[in-house]
Design a protein around this motif. Structure first.
Motif, PDB file in Angstrom:
ATOM      1  N   ASP A  21       0.810  -1.211   0.000  1.00 17.97           N
ATOM      2  CA  ASP A  21       0.000   0.000   0.000  1.00 17.97           C
ATOM      3  C   ASP A  21       0.848   1.267   0.000  1.00 17.97           C
ATOM      4  N   THR A  22       2.137   1.151   0.321  1.00 23.80           N
ATOM      5  CA  THR A  22       2.990   2.340   0.362  1.00 23.80           C
ATOM      6  C   THR A  22       3.422   2.776  -1.033  1.00 23.80           C
ATOM      7  N   LEU A  23       3.383   1.867  -1.993  1.00 22.45           N
ATOM      8  CA  LEU A  23       3.753   2.209  -3.372  1.00 22.45           C
ATOM      9  C   LEU A  23       2.556   2.813  -4.092  1.00 22.45           C
ATOM     10  N   GLY A  24       2.810   3.841  -4.863  1.00 19.32           N
ATOM     11  CA  GLY A  24       1.757   4.414  -5.691  1.00 19.32           C
ATOM     12  C   GLY A  24       1.614   3.615  -6.982  1.00 19.32           C
ATOM     13  N   GLY A  25       0.730   4.056  -7.817  1.00 15.12           N
ATOM     14  CA  GLY A  25       0.482   3.359  -9.083  1.00 15.12           C
ATOM     15  C   GLY A  25       1.695   3.337  -9.991  1.00 15.12           C
ATOM     16  N   TRP A  26       2.393   4.482 -10.095  1.00 12.47           N
ATOM     17  CA  TRP A  26       3.579   4.527 -10.948  1.00 12.47           C
ATOM     18  C   TRP A  26       4.716   3.698 -10.372  1.00 12.47           C
ATOM     19  N   GLY A  27       4.837   3.675  -9.056  1.00  7.17           N
ATOM     20  CA  GLY A  27       5.869   2.850  -8.425  1.00  7.17           C
ATOM     21  C   GLY A  27       5.629   1.372  -8.681  1.00  7.17           C
ATOM     22  N   LYS A  28       4.380   0.971  -8.555  1.00  4.07           N
ATOM     23  CA  LYS A  28       4.033  -0.428  -8.833  1.00  4.07           C
ATOM     24  C   LYS A  28       4.289  -0.770 -10.297  1.00  4.07           C
ATOM     25  N   ALA A  29       3.892   0.133 -11.183  1.00  4.36           N
ATOM     26  CA  ALA A  29       4.107  -0.103 -12.616  1.00  4.36           C
ATOM     27  C   ALA A  29       5.591  -0.186 -12.936  1.00  4.36           C
ATOM     28  N   GLY A  30       6.383   0.698 -12.332  1.00  2.00           N
ATOM     29  CA  GLY A  30       7.826   0.676 -12.578  1.00  2.00           C
ATOM     30  C   GLY A  30       8.481  -0.609 -12.120  1.00  2.00           C
ATOM     31  N   TRP A  31       8.167  -1.037 -10.890  1.00  2.00           N
ATOM     32  CA  TRP A  31       8.741  -2.295 -10.400  1.00  2.00           C
ATOM     33  C   TRP A  31       8.276  -3.470 -11.262  1.00  2.00           C
ATOM     34  N   LEU A  32       7.006  -3.469 -11.639  1.00  2.00           N
ATOM     35  CA  LEU A  32       6.481  -4.581 -12.439  1.00  2.00           C
ATOM     36  C   LEU A  32       7.174  -4.650 -13.797  1.00  2.00           C
ATOM     37  N   VAL A  33       7.352  -3.521 -14.457  1.00  2.00           N
ATOM     38  CA  VAL A  33       8.050  -3.495 -15.744  1.00  2.00           C
ATOM     39  C   VAL A  33       9.488  -3.966 -15.573  1.00  2.00           C
ATOM     40  N   PHE A  34      10.157  -3.490 -14.511  1.00  5.23           N
ATOM     41  CA  PHE A  34      11.542  -3.877 -14.252  1.00  5.23           C
ATOM     42  C   PHE A  34      11.658  -5.375 -14.014  1.00  5.23           C
ATOM     43  N   VAL A  35      10.741  -5.936 -13.241  1.00  5.93           N
ATOM     44  CA  VAL A  35      10.793  -7.367 -12.915  1.00  5.93           C
ATOM     45  C   VAL A  35      10.436  -8.223 -14.127  1.00  5.93           C
ATOM     46  N   ILE A  36       9.563  -7.726 -15.006  1.00  7.39           N
ATOM     47  CA  ILE A  36       9.163  -8.529 -16.164  1.00  7.39           C
ATOM     48  C   ILE A  36      10.157  -8.398 -17.324  1.00  7.39           C
ATOM     49  N   LEU A  37      10.636  -7.182 -17.591  1.00 10.67           N
ATOM     50  CA  LEU A  37      11.545  -7.001 -18.731  1.00 10.67           C
ATOM     51  C   LEU A  37      12.965  -7.489 -18.450  1.00 10.67           C
ATOM     52  N   LEU A  38      13.443  -7.296 -17.249  1.00  6.56           N
ATOM     53  CA  LEU A  38      14.774  -7.779 -16.854  1.00  6.56           C
ATOM     54  C   LEU A  38      14.593  -8.683 -15.628  1.00  6.56           C
ATOM     55  N   PRO A  39      14.070  -9.889 -15.830  1.00  2.00           N
ATOM     56  CA  PRO A  39      13.620 -10.688 -14.684  1.00  2.00           C
ATOM     57  C   PRO A  39      14.720 -11.010 -13.662  1.00  2.00           C
ATOM     58  N   PHE A  40      15.880 -11.450 -14.089  1.00  2.00           N
ATOM     59  CA  PHE A  40      16.905 -11.832 -13.119  1.00  2.00           C
ATOM     60  C   PHE A  40      17.416 -10.615 -12.362  1.00  2.00           C
ATOM     61  N   LEU A  41      17.732  -9.561 -13.079  1.00  2.00           N
ATOM     62  CA  LEU A  41      18.209  -8.349 -12.441  1.00  2.00           C
ATOM     63  C   LEU A  41      17.100  -7.698 -11.612  1.00  2.00           C
ATOM     64  N   GLY A  42      15.887  -7.667 -12.148  1.00  2.00           N
ATOM     65  CA  GLY A  42      14.761  -7.069 -11.437  1.00  2.00           C
ATOM     66  C   GLY A  42      14.464  -7.770 -10.128  1.00  2.00           C
ATOM     67  N   VAL A  43      14.463  -9.096 -10.144  1.00  2.00           N
ATOM     68  CA  VAL A  43      14.211  -9.858  -8.917  1.00  2.00           C
ATOM     69  C   VAL A  43      15.326  -9.617  -7.913  1.00  2.00           C
ATOM     70  N   LEU A  44      16.560  -9.640  -8.376  1.00  2.00           N
ATOM     71  CA  LEU A  44      17.695  -9.425  -7.488  1.00  2.00           C
ATOM     72  C   LEU A  44      17.640  -8.034  -6.846  1.00  2.00           C
ATOM     73  N   VAL A  45      17.391  -7.008  -7.633  1.00  2.00           N
ATOM     74  CA  VAL A  45      17.325  -5.647  -7.108  1.00  2.00           C
ATOM     75  C   VAL A  45      16.140  -5.492  -6.159  1.00  2.00           C
ATOM     76  N   TYR A  46      14.992  -6.077  -6.506  1.00  2.00           N
ATOM     77  CA  TYR A  46      13.812  -5.974  -5.639  1.00  2.00           C
ATOM     78  C   TYR A  46      14.076  -6.627  -4.289  1.00  2.00           C
ATOM     79  N   VAL A  47      14.681  -7.804  -4.290  1.00  2.00           N
ATOM     80  CA  VAL A  47      14.956  -8.498  -3.029  1.00  2.00           C
ATOM     81  C   VAL A  47      15.948  -7.699  -2.187  1.00  2.00           C
ATOM     82  N   ILE A  48      16.946  -7.104  -2.824  1.00  2.00           N
ATOM     83  CA  ILE A  48      17.914  -6.304  -2.080  1.00  2.00           C
ATOM     84  C   ILE A  48      17.262  -5.032  -1.537  1.00  2.00           C
TER      85      ILE A  48
END
Length: 141
Positions: free
Chosen positions: A44-71
């Motif tokens: 709930d702390t992420l806004g719509g653009w934040g959610k969209a940005g993380w989702l695009v990052f995790v889907i387009l660059l899955p390995f890097l996106g997952v690693l960065v998100y977990v960190i």
């Protein structure tokens, strides 16, 4: 004189082991990916653009996106999961309390019904007192 080196994949049993290990790691990565996607939508702390940005990052660059998100958000990811489970448990407990209480009227409800019956004149004052004592002591006849 040539020396022969045997690698792990030269042995059938170890080859099967490596195949199973890679398969397990692949499945675990997908589990982590889907948990991250669920966490992105649950936060709930992420806004719509934040959610969209993380989702695009995790889907387009899955390995890097997952690693960065977990960190970056791994610690709060666990907290959100705990909060979600606690809310589910509270909702379940409330449902059980409502369901269990709904099958049996409370003493106040029974006394109100007895008062109505006495007011209509269907029972005498003596019968009302006996029924009230039964309700208050918890004995059923």
């Amino acid at each position: 004189m040539g020396t022969t080196t045997y690698l792990a994949y030269d042995y059938p049993l170890l080859s099967a082991f490596w195949t199973l290990l890679w398969f397990f790691l692949w499945i675990m990565w997908f589990v982590l990916l889907f948990r991250i996607i669920v966490d992105i939508f649950r936060d709930d702390t992420l806004g719509g653009w934040g959610k969209a940005g993380w989702l695009v990052f995790v889907i387009l660059l899955p390995f890097l996106g997952v690693l960065v998100y977990v960190i970056a958000r791994g610690k709060t990811m666990g907290r959100r999961e705990i909060e979600h489970v606690q809310k589910q448990q509270e909702a379940f407990n409330a449902y059980v309390r409502e369901t269990a209480a709904g099958g049996r009227p409370s003493k106040a409800d029974e006394l109100a019904k007895l008062s109505e019956i006495r007011a209509r004149g269907d029972i005498s004052d003596e019968e009302f007192r006996r029924a009230k004592d039964l309700v208050l002591t918890g004995h059923s006849s």
